[in-house]
Design an enzyme around this catalytic site. Sequence first.
Site, PDB file in Angstrom:
ATOM      1  N   ALA A  60       0.812  -1.219   0.000  1.00 47.21           N
ATOM      2  CA  ALA A  60       0.000   0.000   0.000  1.00 47.21           C
ATOM      3  C   ALA A  60       0.845   1.269   0.000  1.00 47.21           C
ATOM      4  O   ALA A  60       0.413   2.291  -0.531  1.00 47.21           O
ATOM      5  CB  ALA A  60      -0.953  -0.004   1.179  1.00 47.21           C
ATOM      6  N   THR A  61       2.033   1.231   0.574  1.00 46.95           N
ATOM      7  CA  THR A  61       2.887   2.422   0.540  1.00 46.95           C
ATOM      8  C   THR A  61       3.189   2.784  -0.912  1.00 46.95           C
ATOM      9  O   THR A  61       3.047   3.939  -1.323  1.00 46.95           O
ATOM     10  CB  THR A  61       4.199   2.176   1.314  1.00 46.95           C
ATOM     11  OG1 THR A  61       3.872   1.907   2.678  1.00 46.95           O
ATOM     12  CG2 THR A  61       5.133   3.369   1.238  1.00 46.95           C
ATOM     13  N   CYS A  64       1.395   4.221  14.801  1.00 43.69           N
ATOM     14  CA  CYS A  64       2.043   4.057  13.507  1.00 43.69           C
ATOM     15  C   CYS A  64       3.441   4.652  13.513  1.00 43.69           C
ATOM     16  O   CYS A  64       4.271   4.332  12.697  1.00 43.69           O
ATOM     17  CB  CYS A  64       1.211   4.666  12.390  1.00 43.69           C
ATOM     18  SG  CYS A  64       1.286   6.448  12.355  1.00 43.69           S
TER      19      CYS A  64
HETATM   20  C1  LIG Z   1      -0.476  -0.654   6.541  1.00 41.11           C
HETATM   21  C2  LIG Z   1      -0.960   0.563   5.892  1.00 41.11           C
HETATM   22  C3  LIG Z   1      -0.276   1.125   4.813  1.00 41.11           C
HETATM   23  C4  LIG Z   1       1.055   0.590   4.314  1.00 41.11           C
HETATM   24  O1  LIG Z   1       0.926  -0.657   3.728  1.00 41.11           O
HETATM   25  P1  LIG Z   1       2.234  -1.493   3.306  1.00 41.11           P
HETATM   26  O2  LIG Z   1       1.733  -2.570   2.427  1.00 41.11           O
HETATM   27  O3  LIG Z   1       2.786  -2.014   4.589  1.00 41.11           O
HETATM   28  O4  LIG Z   1       3.159  -0.570   2.627  1.00 41.11           O
HETATM   29  C5  LIG Z   1      -0.812   2.249   4.209  1.00 41.11           C
HETATM   30  N1  LIG Z   1      -1.976   2.770   4.636  1.00 41.11           N
HETATM   31  C6  LIG Z   1      -2.658   2.263   5.668  1.00 41.11           C
HETATM   32  C7  LIG Z   1      -3.945   2.893   6.089  1.00 41.11           C
HETATM   33  C8  LIG Z   1      -2.177   1.153   6.331  1.00 41.11           C
HETATM   34  O5  LIG Z   1      -2.862   0.650   7.361  1.00 41.11           O
END
Ligand SMILES: *Cc1c(COP(=O)(O)O)cnc(C)c1O
Length: 383
Positions: free
Chosen positions: A73-74, A325
């Site tokens: 997600a990053t 976080c």
């Molecule tokens: C965990 C998280 C991310 C980052 O996800 P990764 O796959 O670890 O990079 C981004 N946004 C939110 C809201 C998250 O909970």
Amino acid sequence: MKLPIYLDNHATTPMDPRVLEAMTPYFLEKFGNAASSSHSFGWDARSGVEAARNQVAALIGAKPNEIIFTSGATESDNLAVKGAAWALREKGNHIITCATEHKAVLDSCAHLQKEGFRITILPVDRYGQVHAEQVKEAVEPRTILVSLMAANNEVGTLHPLADIGRLCRERGIFFHSDATQMIGRLPFDVNAFHLDMAALTAHKFYGPKGAGAIYVREKVNLAPLMDGGGHERGMRSGTMNVPGIVGLGKACELARLEVVNEAPRLAALRDRLREGIFSKLDRIYLNGHPTERLPGNLNVSFGEVDGQSLTMGLDQIAVSSGAACSSALAKPSHVLEAIGVSDELAESTLRFGVGRFNTEEEIDYTIGRVVETVGQLRELAIK
Ligand SMILES: *Cc1c(COP(=O)(O)O)cnc(C)c1O
């Protein structure tokens, strides 16, 4: 019951054994490069990737060609925010987001600000929500993107995405959501929310780490973060993480089939935890929205106890503290600050994240330990 108990499912989740089972062949006999088209090793890998693309799309109401695989997600958030800004810089330079976003979005915006983009960071109400009215007032002729998370990773608050998405669609503004905490945990539909982009990651819903995706609506083109072989509609070059992608696909399939039962089950466990703690302790405060929140999320501030002693006292229960976080930075969380929690209370705040493998027995044990520990710490403080 085994100790320690894992109640930090917003940080990451354990893998579902069914996901591991689906992935294993893609490390061993089906190890090919999904882009190699001249032999069966490549074809096998490719068909694993395409099956996963269908599974991800089916979970969120998208078409398979609208799914771009990433490392998580990053990366997806970076691609959405920077990729949209760079692709639309002729059209405008103004971006709207909010104070409780994940750093992947906030820091991407900060990066763009240095390049000359203008960023509006909307405040949230005491429950952590942004309302469509606020977005409406913040929109300018040069606004190109609105980025709002679906569910907050600390306090679990859900945003009214459908209303905000409708507004963006009417004005021709791209709408992105960091949906990392919602996808796989609650039913999710990109069309119901009028989204152009959405970020997700496998490790938040019982899949492997390092495998994620971004939904990019058909005909939307984002500027890539990396140059290379032009994979994934040209938006994400690089040899595909085939086992990870297959695992992501399997996790999506399981979520699609099970979320309608799992969400209420986790909400019931969370409510049991909340009632257990709130019925036995005073001077404690619920953070986040009372009802519009993630099923497994409970975030509580404990008045008149030292935060560090509290986490130390709960050493057999894995939860996050108010630094959540940004634990590595040991600063009070920007999310708690944004909803008006004092620095002092933020330090004695715990985030509980109930997940697929938690049991009633574990919840009851946790209630007992929390009540006992807070009671002891308060008694010590009086002496
Ligand atoms: C965990 C998280 C991310 C980052 O996800 P990764 O796959 O670890 O990079 C981004 N946004 C939110 C809201 C998250 O909970």
